[in-house]
Design a protein around this motif. Sequence first.
Motif, PDB file in Angstrom:
ATOM      1  N   UNK A 467    -109.228   1.142  20.217  1.00 21.55           N
ATOM      2  CA  UNK A 467    -109.000   1.573  18.844  1.00 21.55           C
ATOM      3  C   UNK A 467    -110.322   1.727  18.100  1.00 21.55           C
ATOM      4  N   UNK A 468    -111.289   0.868  18.413  1.00 20.24           N
ATOM      5  CA  UNK A 468    -112.603   0.972  17.761  1.00 20.24           C
ATOM      6  C   UNK A 468    -113.384   2.178  18.284  1.00 20.24           C
ATOM      7  N   UNK A 487    -122.447   6.019   4.489  1.00 14.93           N
ATOM      8  CA  UNK A 487    -123.498   5.093   4.907  1.00 14.93           C
ATOM      9  C   UNK A 487    -122.935   3.891   5.656  1.00 14.93           C
ATOM     10  N   UNK A 488    -121.763   3.416   5.241  1.00 15.26           N
ATOM     11  CA  UNK A 488    -121.194   2.209   5.857  1.00 15.26           C
ATOM     12  C   UNK A 488    -119.998   2.505   6.757  1.00 15.26           C
ATOM     13  N   UNK A 489    -119.593   3.787   6.848  1.00 17.36           N
ATOM     14  CA  UNK A 489    -118.414   4.124   7.645  1.00 17.36           C
ATOM     15  C   UNK A 489    -118.649   3.797   9.124  1.00 17.36           C
ATOM     16  N   UNK A 490    -117.678   3.112   9.732  1.00 17.10           N
ATOM     17  CA  UNK A 490    -117.707   2.845  11.168  1.00 17.10           C
ATOM     18  C   UNK A 490    -118.597   1.698  11.589  1.00 17.10           C
ATOM     19  N   UNK A 495    -120.053  -2.288  15.629  1.00 18.71           N
ATOM     20  CA  UNK A 495    -120.426  -3.676  15.893  1.00 18.71           C
ATOM     21  C   UNK A 495    -119.484  -4.301  16.917  1.00 18.71           C
ATOM     22  N   UNK A 496    -118.176  -4.013  16.807  1.00 18.52           N
ATOM     23  CA  UNK A 496    -117.198  -4.547  17.766  1.00 18.52           C
ATOM     24  C   UNK A 496    -117.454  -4.004  19.168  1.00 18.52           C
ATOM     25  N   UNK A 497    -117.753  -2.711  19.268  1.00 14.02           N
ATOM     26  CA  UNK A 497    -118.052  -2.116  20.570  1.00 14.02           C
ATOM     27  C   UNK A 497    -119.312  -2.724  21.173  1.00 14.02           C
ATOM     28  N   UNK A 498    -120.325  -2.899  20.361  1.00 11.61           N
ATOM     29  CA  UNK A 498    -121.576  -3.496  20.858  1.00 11.61           C
ATOM     30  C   UNK A 498    -121.359  -4.938  21.315  1.00 11.61           C
ATOM     31  N   UNK A 499    -120.527  -5.673  20.593  1.00  6.09           N
ATOM     32  CA  UNK A 499    -120.245  -7.050  20.987  1.00  6.09           C
ATOM     33  C   UNK A 499    -119.478  -7.097  22.304  1.00  6.09           C
ATOM     34  N   UNK A 510    -130.552  -1.248  26.523  1.00  5.69           N
ATOM     35  CA  UNK A 510    -130.213  -0.659  25.223  1.00  5.69           C
ATOM     36  C   UNK A 510    -130.714  -1.563  24.092  1.00  5.69           C
ATOM     37  N   UNK A 511    -131.328  -0.950  23.106  1.00  6.33           N
ATOM     38  CA  UNK A 511    -131.751  -1.665  21.903  1.00  6.33           C
ATOM     39  C   UNK A 511    -130.592  -1.634  20.916  1.00  6.33           C
ATOM     40  N   UNK A 512    -129.803  -2.718  20.883  1.00 10.26           N
ATOM     41  CA  UNK A 512    -128.588  -2.754  20.077  1.00 10.26           C
ATOM     42  C   UNK A 512    -128.905  -2.646  18.594  1.00 10.26           C
TER      43      UNK A 512
END
Length: 645
Positions: A467-468, A487-490, A495-499, A510-512
Amino acid sequence: MSCTVCKRFKETADKSSVMYKGCSTFRIGTLQSHATNKAHLKCIDRDWEQNPCDEGPMVDAVRQCLLERKEKIMKLFNTAYYVAQKEKPFVEYQHLLDLQKKNGLDIPKHYTSDNACRRFIPFIFETLKKPQLQNIQNARVISVLADGSTDKSTVEQELVYVRYILDGEPVSQFLSIEEVNNGNAQGILQSIEGAFDRYNLMDWKDKLVGFGSDGAAVMIGCRNGVAALLKADIPWLIPIHCVAHRLELAVLRAIQDNEMFKKVKDVLIHIYKQYHFSPKQLREIKLIAAAMDHSMPKPSNLDGARWMPHHHKALKILLASYKPLVAHFEHIVQGRTTTADGIGRANSVLQLLRNYKGVYFCHFLSDVLEVLSILSQQYQKDDLTLSMALQCTENALLSLIALQHRPGEYVQRFLESVNQDGKFEGVELQHYDVNNHFHDIKAAIIDSVRAHISSRMDDIDKGHILQHAKVLDPAEWPLVMDRQQLATFGDHEIESLCDHFNGLLQNLGCDVNQLRYHEWIDLKNYLLRIQARHQGMKVVWKELFSVHKDRFPNILILVEIILVLPLSTSVCERGFSFMKRVKSDWRASLTTEMLRRLLFIAIEGPSLHAFDASLSFDMWLTGGKRRRRYVYGEAESSSDSENDS
């Protein structure tokens, strides 16, 4: 008698060789043995380096002779490739060569048996397989698709496909077919691991992100399934139940208990059996159809690997041949030319086909299955991605809602064909009511279908990491956003995908932080500026991977992960269709090793026009256990043949 070349290079020569010392016996075996001696070959190489002989009439003549012979042998390789790609038995190789000879082509006298074709196949396979293995090795992330079946020799086989990014697009390619020693999850996992070990792809688990299957408990069981065993080693792994299978299950569950559907299904089964098992009945209805100037396709079976296409096809045949069917079943009832059971079945068919509600429902069901069949076909595409699946699902749900409020194509055609007296194609319909559109029945079926589809797709729509992933598709973005919203959309989704993929992203360098705080904002601005919503993400991602990979080096890794997720395993089903054609009843003795080669050539091989036989020829020339003497031909020996047919 001695070797002058070895005498000239004493430091390289084998001084224990009789040809170096000199011998008085003139035996061909002595010469042949010395000709293959490694020290002698090194001396030959040194002599060639010091005294290259690449000019002169003799050299030109030999070179031309070798070239002509190579071209002849390459014709044999092309023929062998055609046999494998077109799924033909090896004996066809001889017949094709005979045809070419009859048409005047110059074909060598040697290597013309089916055993020669069988021995060419491994070299063709190796040259075609090598680029694929290199691509998989170079891929940053991959997904695995697996499915099992039993071949004609009653051997349980597991098909393994790999999905990765190639030239900016996701591709699903056949990797291997492996025998399953045990049908439990551990046995299937060993077969999958064996497929990668076979080609020395040892790091495949390090870059595995998705596992696609047909949804069987042994594959996606949360405790002891194959996906659970993989997830124990790969915490970021996403197991996915094929969306095409989900759709089949959802629709079947939604309408299987509907009373009208049960009646239509019984009628379709009766019609199929009536003409499948009786040539006399089929002959009679074809005569009736010809007299009415109607076409009469043979009624189809409802059983098959795919539920919807078979029901939809049977229903379309029923509607296309409605008038001849009614006439023939009336003839059966009135003429009493069959058994009492047969007359009873004919009456039950006529009861539906003469009823206004029954005929209306058949047309309405055709409209529903038309929408769902299109959705199923889209789900079965090899390049299906998350954004494409979401878009086509929403289109199908909207089309179903529209069928509740207006007639579909089939219903509209039916209503236009019914005259004021309630006759449809000359058949008077009982209980005709021009104002009755059966809204309650239609609403019940469509609401049930929509609810079951939505419940089956829950892990994509909500409550799941997928879903993310929708945030990477501009089609899912709000139509209007001001600068502050953009600016703040998504940010939360990224962040959830990176986690979730943190371990994998670190392994890939990858530089997160760069991804989250800089590249994500840059990518949003870029996608809005080029109006990616209207271009289609397939085109956009391909351009980004090819042109802007240096601009978005980190976030494109995340995009690549999402694109390779295997939403559909339909490619595995097509692989089994290839297997059934290649390993048929007449070729049941094919070993798994030869089956693996033939399947790869048939599935992944280029067209005959694009096939380059020279690479396979070069490998064959240097890859045998003994030196090929293709200039003079080589006698074929049955002992060289493999135990395959």
